[in-house]
Every structure is written in C-alpha cells, then in structure tokens.
Write a protein that holds these residues in place. Sequence first.
Motif, PDB file in Angstrom:
ATOM      1  N   GLN A 147      -9.052  97.277  83.531  1.00  0.00           N
ATOM      2  CA  GLN A 147      -7.929  96.747  84.290  1.00  0.00           C
ATOM      3  C   GLN A 147      -7.342  97.881  85.127  1.00  0.00           C
ATOM      4  O   GLN A 147      -7.107  98.982  84.609  1.00  0.00           O
ATOM      5  N   ALA A 148      -7.116  97.633  86.382  1.00  0.00           N
ATOM      6  CA  ALA A 148      -6.474  98.638  87.232  1.00  0.00           C
ATOM      7  C   ALA A 148      -4.979  98.656  86.937  1.00  0.00           C
ATOM      8  O   ALA A 148      -4.366  97.603  86.760  1.00  0.00           O
ATOM      9  N   PRO A 149      -4.366  99.824  86.842  1.00  0.00           N
ATOM     10  CA  PRO A 149      -2.923  99.886  86.578  1.00  0.00           C
ATOM     11  C   PRO A 149      -2.123  99.315  87.739  1.00  0.00           C
ATOM     12  O   PRO A 149      -2.554  99.348  88.893  1.00  0.00           O
ATOM     13  N   VAL A 150      -0.960  98.803  87.410  1.00  0.00           N
ATOM     14  CA  VAL A 150      -0.047  98.270  88.435  1.00  0.00           C
ATOM     15  C   VAL A 150       1.056  99.299  88.651  1.00  0.00           C
ATOM     16  O   VAL A 150       1.779  99.651  87.722  1.00  0.00           O
ATOM     17  N   GLN A 156       5.067 107.369  93.083  1.00  0.00           N
ATOM     18  CA  GLN A 156       4.244 108.292  93.853  1.00  0.00           C
ATOM     19  C   GLN A 156       2.967 108.613  93.084  1.00  0.00           C
ATOM     20  O   GLN A 156       3.014 109.291  92.055  1.00  0.00           O
ATOM     21  N   VAL A 157       1.835 108.108  93.559  1.00  0.00           N
ATOM     22  CA  VAL A 157       0.540 108.349  92.913  1.00  0.00           C
ATOM     23  C   VAL A 157      -0.431 108.798  93.990  1.00  0.00           C
ATOM     24  O   VAL A 157      -0.602 108.125  95.011  1.00  0.00           O
ATOM     25  N   ASP A 158      -1.072 109.946  93.769  1.00  0.00           N
ATOM     26  CA  ASP A 158      -1.975 110.463  94.787  1.00  0.00           C
ATOM     27  C   ASP A 158      -3.240 109.616  94.873  1.00  0.00           C
ATOM     28  O   ASP A 158      -3.580 108.864  93.958  1.00  0.00           O
ATOM     29  N   ALA A 163      -7.825 106.261  92.854  1.00  0.00           N
ATOM     30  CA  ALA A 163      -9.263 105.969  92.882  1.00  0.00           C
ATOM     31  C   ALA A 163      -9.858 106.050  91.485  1.00  0.00           C
ATOM     32  O   ALA A 163     -10.655 105.195  91.084  1.00  0.00           O
ATOM     33  N   ASN A 164      -9.479 107.069  90.721  1.00  0.00           N
ATOM     34  CA  ASN A 164     -10.023 107.242  89.369  1.00  0.00           C
ATOM     35  C   ASN A 164      -9.574 106.134  88.431  1.00  0.00           C
ATOM     36  O   ASN A 164     -10.313 105.743  87.525  1.00  0.00           O
ATOM     37  N   GLN A 165      -8.353 105.624  88.622  1.00  0.00           N
ATOM     38  CA  GLN A 165      -7.817 104.602  87.740  1.00  0.00           C
ATOM     39  C   GLN A 165      -8.151 103.189  88.188  1.00  0.00           C
ATOM     40  O   GLN A 165      -7.865 102.234  87.469  1.00  0.00           O
ATOM     41  N   SER A 166      -8.778 103.046  89.340  1.00  0.00           N
ATOM     42  CA  SER A 166      -9.212 101.730  89.783  1.00  0.00           C
ATOM     43  C   SER A 166     -10.381 101.262  88.924  1.00  0.00           C
ATOM     44  O   SER A 166     -10.992 102.051  88.186  1.00  0.00           O
ATOM     45  N   ILE A 167     -10.705 100.001  89.027  1.00  0.00           N
ATOM     46  CA  ILE A 167     -11.823  99.475  88.242  1.00  0.00           C
ATOM     47  C   ILE A 167     -13.126 100.152  88.657  1.00  0.00           C
ATOM     48  O   ILE A 167     -13.945 100.531  87.805  1.00  0.00           O
ATOM     49  N   VAL A 168     -13.317 100.336  89.949  1.00  0.00           N
ATOM     50  CA  VAL A 168     -14.524 101.028  90.422  1.00  0.00           C
ATOM     51  C   VAL A 168     -14.558 102.454  89.894  1.00  0.00           C
ATOM     52  O   VAL A 168     -15.618 102.954  89.467  1.00  0.00           O
ATOM     53  N   GLY A 169     -13.425 103.124  89.902  1.00  0.00           N
ATOM     54  CA  GLY A 169     -13.367 104.489  89.395  1.00  0.00           C
ATOM     55  C   GLY A 169     -13.686 104.566  87.926  1.00  0.00           C
ATOM     56  O   GLY A 169     -14.397 105.484  87.473  1.00  0.00           O
TER      57      GLY A 169
END
Length: 819
Positions: A147-150, A156-158, A163-169
Amino acid sequence: MHNDYQDYLTSAGLKLNVSARSQTPTGQSAAANPSASAPQATRADRPSRTAAPSQPTGNANDAGETSATRAAMTDATADEAPLRRAGTPSLPGNGVLGVAQRVLGVVAPPVRWLWQRRPRFSVALYVLVFVVISVTAMLFLQAGVYQAPVYAPDQQVDTTTRANQSIVGQVSAFVSRAWLGLGAQALLNLFIVAAIYLAAVFVINRFWIATAVVGSAATALAVADHCKVALRNEPVLPSDLSFVASGNTDSLLSFLSDDDLALVGTAVTGILWFAGICVVLQFLDRRNGLIPVRWRPRTIRRAPWRSAALIATRLAAMALTVGFVTSMAWTFNTNGTWARTMALNLGDSPRYWNSLEDAQANGTAAGFMRLAHAKTMAKPADYSKETMEELAKRYRKAANDINVTRAANLTDSTVIMVLSESFSDPTRVPGIAFGLDPMPNVRAIKEGTTSGIMLSSGYGGGTANVEYQTLTGLALANFDTSLQTPYQQLVPHQKTPFAFNQMWEQAHGKDGSAAFHPYYKNMYLRDVDYKKFGFKSFHTLDSTPAVTHQDHAGNNPYVSDSAAYQEVLDQLGATDHPQFIQLVTMQNHLGYDDWYPDNPFKTVDYSQVGDGEHIPIETYAEGVRLTDQATADFLNALNGLDKPVTVVFYGDHLPGIYATAAADENNTLALHETDWFIWSNAATAAADGTAAGNGGEEGTAEAPSAGDGSDDAASAGGYTSSNFFMAQTAQHLDAKVSPYLALLTELHAEVPAMSRVVADTGGFGTGTATLLDADGNPINERQLSSRAKQLLADYRLVQYDMTVGKDYLTQFGFTDLPR
C-alpha cells in the motif's frame, strides 16, 4: 451475371459445373442437348431431388430469349444442388438472405484460404511469452500486498522517499534483494508461479488458453489482495477461497471503497481484453494442441503407435507437472523436504505472526503456499471409530468418578483468560538482579491462590501457540514440527474446531463468550480463528466497534494493561449471565525503547549484561511493574462484584532481550518459564458457601479461597503448561468436568507440563518436545509409567481426531459438560 459468379468461384478454387449460357455447336441450348452440356456426372455431381426438372425447349431462335433464359437458370439450379449440399452458396437472390449469401460467398473463400495457411507459432515464442507472463504475474501478485502511504497535503516528502514508498518502489526493492545479496525471495516466487503456469499449460494442452487462465487468475488475485489489505491488513488466504466459492462475492464487494470498486472494474476489463487476445491467438496458431493428440478412433486406428506415444506423452506431462506443484504445496512447510530446503536456500524466512508481513517480506506466492497445507500430525496406528468410541466411554467413566466429589458447575462462573503479553518475573532470569521488586502484587497473589510456573513454547515470541493451547487444551508438542503455528496453518482450514468458550456458549447462548485484544485483529489471523471458535464478539483497535479504552503508559506505543482491563470490566457490566472472556494484552510487547520517564530501574547495576541489553531490560522491568499494579487493581475491582468471577492469568513467553543469558544453553529452560495463577473473587466463595478472604493490603489483591479449599484445589498449582489451564480451573473451582477435561486432569497429574520448546528468539521453529515433572525437571518419555504412557497415547488420539481426523468424539459428547 451467372457466368461472373462461376468465374469468381472458379478463381477461388471452386469448380462450378454450370454452362447455362453456353451453346452447342448446332446452336441449341444446353438444356436442349444435355449430353453436350457436361461430362458424365459423378455421384457427387448428380442433381438434388429437390432441383426443378429441365424443361425441353425448341430452337433458341424460335423459342425466344425468355425461354432460353429460363432453361439456363433451371439447369444452373440443378447443377448447383450438389455444391449447396457441400456448403457452397447457391445463386444469391435479391432479399436479405441473398445479400448474406453474397457476403458469405465473398468472405468464405479467402477466410478458408487464410485458415489453411495460418502459421504454427514457434516454440521460441512460447518460451518468451511464458517468461514474460510468469514475471508479470509474480510482480502483479507482489504489488497487491503493498500500500502506498497517504501524505498530508502540507507534508514535506522528498521525491526519492515518495518513489521508494510507492507500490512500484516497494516491488522494486523486493526484486532487487536478489542481486543485493539480501535474499532471493523474488526468484522463489517466480519459480512457484512458473510451476503453476507450466502445469496449467500441460493440463489444458492449449498454450494460449492456459496463458489466459493463469494471467487472468494472477490479476484477479492481485486485485483481491490489494482490496483485502486495504480492508483488513492481510492478503488473500487459502481459507478465503472456500468462502468465495460459497457465493459470498456480492457481500465482499459491498465493503469496497469507490476507488477499489473502480480498480475491480478496470481489472475485469483488462482481464476480458487479455483473455480475448489469447483466444484469438489460439485460433491463429495452427499448433492447436501443444502435444498434438487426436482422440478420434479413426485417427488412432490409422496410426496406433504414434497415437499411443502422443497420448502417453501428454498424460505423463500432465501428471508430472501437476504432481510437482502438488508436492511443492504439500511439503513447503515440512522440514527436510526438497521444497522446504529450496525455499530456505532462496532466503525464505517465515513470519507466522503476521500473514501480510510474511507476504511482503517473502512474497505473496510463497506466503500463500505456506498456508495452503501443513502436515499436522501422523495418524495413530490404532485410530478408528471403534477406538475413539471406547476411549470416550473410558473417560466418561473417569469424569463420573471425578464429579462424585465435586459440587460446582464450571459455566456458573465467569472465567476470564488473561494472556499477559511477555509477562514473567525478570528476577528469575540468570544474571539479572534488581534492588526493587518489579512484581510484588502478583508475587503476593500467587502465594495465596492456585499458581506456579508455566512452561512456554517460545522465547521472545510464539504468543499464538501458547494461546491456542489455552483455548483448546491441545498441545503443540503432539503436532508435527512442520506445523509451527496452528492459528495460521490449521484452524482456518477446520470446519468446527473445538475451543473451551463453546461450553459457555452452550450454557448461556450465543453471547456466552467475548474476546478483547487492544491491537489489530489480523494478528495471527485471530479474527478468522475466533470466529471459527465461536466467539460472539472480538474487539480490537480496528474492529467495529473498536475497543473503547486506548490509553498508553508513558511513551509506550501500545495500549496499557489498565485500559485493557477496563474493557473487560465494561463487558462484565453489560451482561447478567456468566461468560467466557478472552483478553490478550499488548503493553509489554517488544520494542522496549526507553518508553517510561522517571523509570526507577535505570539505576540498577547492569554490569552483568551486554552494552545493548540494559535499555530494553530496564524498560521491560518498568512495564512489568505497571502490569503488576494494574492487575492488582483489576482483581480488587472484581472483588467488588456480586457475581462469581475467576481469572486465569499467565505470561505467554519471556521477551527476547536477554542476549547474555540466551547465549548459555544451560539457560534454555529458564528462558521458557513464565508466571501464572488462577484467582477467584469473593462472590465465588460465597456462591459455594465457603469462607473467602479479601486482603488488599497496600494495593495487593490477595486471592479469596475458592471451592471447598481442599487439597485438590491446592494440588492444581506448580509447574504446568497452558493446555492444562482449563482442567486446573475446574479443579480450582471444584467444578464438574467433561470426559475431555477428565483426560486432561489425569494427564496433568502424571505429566504436569509439556510443550514444544523452541530455543530460537522469536518463538517459532521446529523445537523439541519437552516434558516436565512437578518440580520442573525434564522427563524422559520412555521412562514414564505405563499409565502415563497410556494417557499420552490417548491424548494424541484425541488431538488427531479433533484436528485432522474424522471428529468421532463429537458424536460421543466427549467435550460436553454434565448437565
């Protein structure tokens, strides 16, 4: 026009034997001189019975154009009849049917021409598609459990973190472990998916149809995983398939959010397109069957040896691939097997406490395979209906003998099972000493009631196994070592597993039992298992309704024990009849990261332990002190009730923070010993007509006497294991027992404690079956008395029957209390 139609059919490869407009050398029409119109007709070229007969005509010049034309058309109809029987369209008319015939006449020949010249797709293409679909299916399945975080709008998130916390990441990180040397779980999952795909190919024997089935199933499972993770923080389990197969899809869809419903719609559309393309490719591929088997008798008679070889090849390929997948699923959890060894070599590290975490860390396919089957226990040689009936009669007699001297009914009291997370006496750990007693209240309670030391199966974990033994009376030591957590590997697959709360359900109706756990319901699949056990309600942080009291102690991230106890007190006030209440606390769960300000245990000398141990130890010790006080307050509150209440309190295992002590193998047993007691309030003794003390000096809740205060109740203490708690509770209350409780009572007298002791930190593993005597000394099973051996043999028969056997004992009322 007719000649043009004939020319077209002739150019398309269809010879039409019609010459309506041709003339004989003497100027006569073909109808007037049939012998000159065509060669001798074969049987296949003879006119149809339904064709109009030829009308003789005179000379074309005398008869006129109309007669000649009619004769020519009549002859054409007669000559076209055989072709119509063969599937060639007749001369088209001017209506709708005629238009359709003309279209068919135009389309059919080139289609037939293309069909006969369609290519055989190469094996190299099959291999390429097989690899692509296998990899894609594995990635889809893995993406389903992340699950991608909301993020908050102002958070502020770089870009890298996003990208790392996305599902693809997260999927990329899972796959990249293989070349980073962190584990090849991605390859393990790819292997599982490819093996299932290959089996489907050989079973269906149509490559593109098998591709459609596997690709569609993987997509559907990935979407189902995504939706279930969003709803319940757990992936799809093998036990869920029977639920869906029962026709509950509509009820499941009703719980989905609009976004998830949109995803389901997109997935269905994608599956339809994908399956449609595969079907088209199957038609375009002249290699109809991967193994070209023809089952028609005429084909077999024409080439019997070749047909036999092809049939044998297909059956062998199907049997080998299906057998391979079945073997892998059947042995994936069995120690020493090829599948388990392969999984371990590829980095598989089971996380039995959380199916979602297991799927995320070890892969969705591996996690699903892990729960698909586990070897429960070997079938006893003498297991049969006759054996179980005789056993039930024997222990019914034993129950009657016990009940002669007992007066109370077990279900006339409320029984509260308190599993206190990681609770144990820190001063009993070798090398640990405090100037301050972290558990004075519990120590005093133990001195005044039935109590002792419990042999735990785990160190640093394994809560669910101890809990399972408590609720069912069954012992982990009797199971095969490949069954490492019954809550995940056994109970979800059982239809009607027995648990002690069912005795209260039978006595007081469907609201006779309730469960509380101030954490998430999916831990160890408790939500699934408690429903199987028949609990009316299960209250957690994410249940509906959720637990009401969610206070924390200091900076501890978990709900405090005092808050958990308050949930139970509220439940007692909500009902008038006795209940069975299950409470699993969380306050002292691992972490121990300096949670408590002004911790008095910070000043203790920790020179005997490692540098990294003192913060966890001092944090844990303060947590024990808080639990100790909360427990005393809880019992004092129960003493104020006018209804009989009995509490069974026990710690499930020690925390895995004693690295120095654990390094010494001589400390293995000491690190598997926790504290327990059985306590009854004043109303219990009053209900039995016996005296009861209260105490409560300096916040200490001393136990009132229970039952008749006989030596029988006192002898229930000492060393024990959690599978004996209910039998000990009946003994403590001087309550009548069922045949099952009679067996446990007699076995406990001969073998006070038994468990599969797992030395590894975490509490899960193969472990060693360990038996203890009343003084806590190990027992060699071969040196047991003949009576003890018989009791153990009967116990194993009972456990087999109640878990994977035929459940004969239910027919004989083995678990029923006397009425």
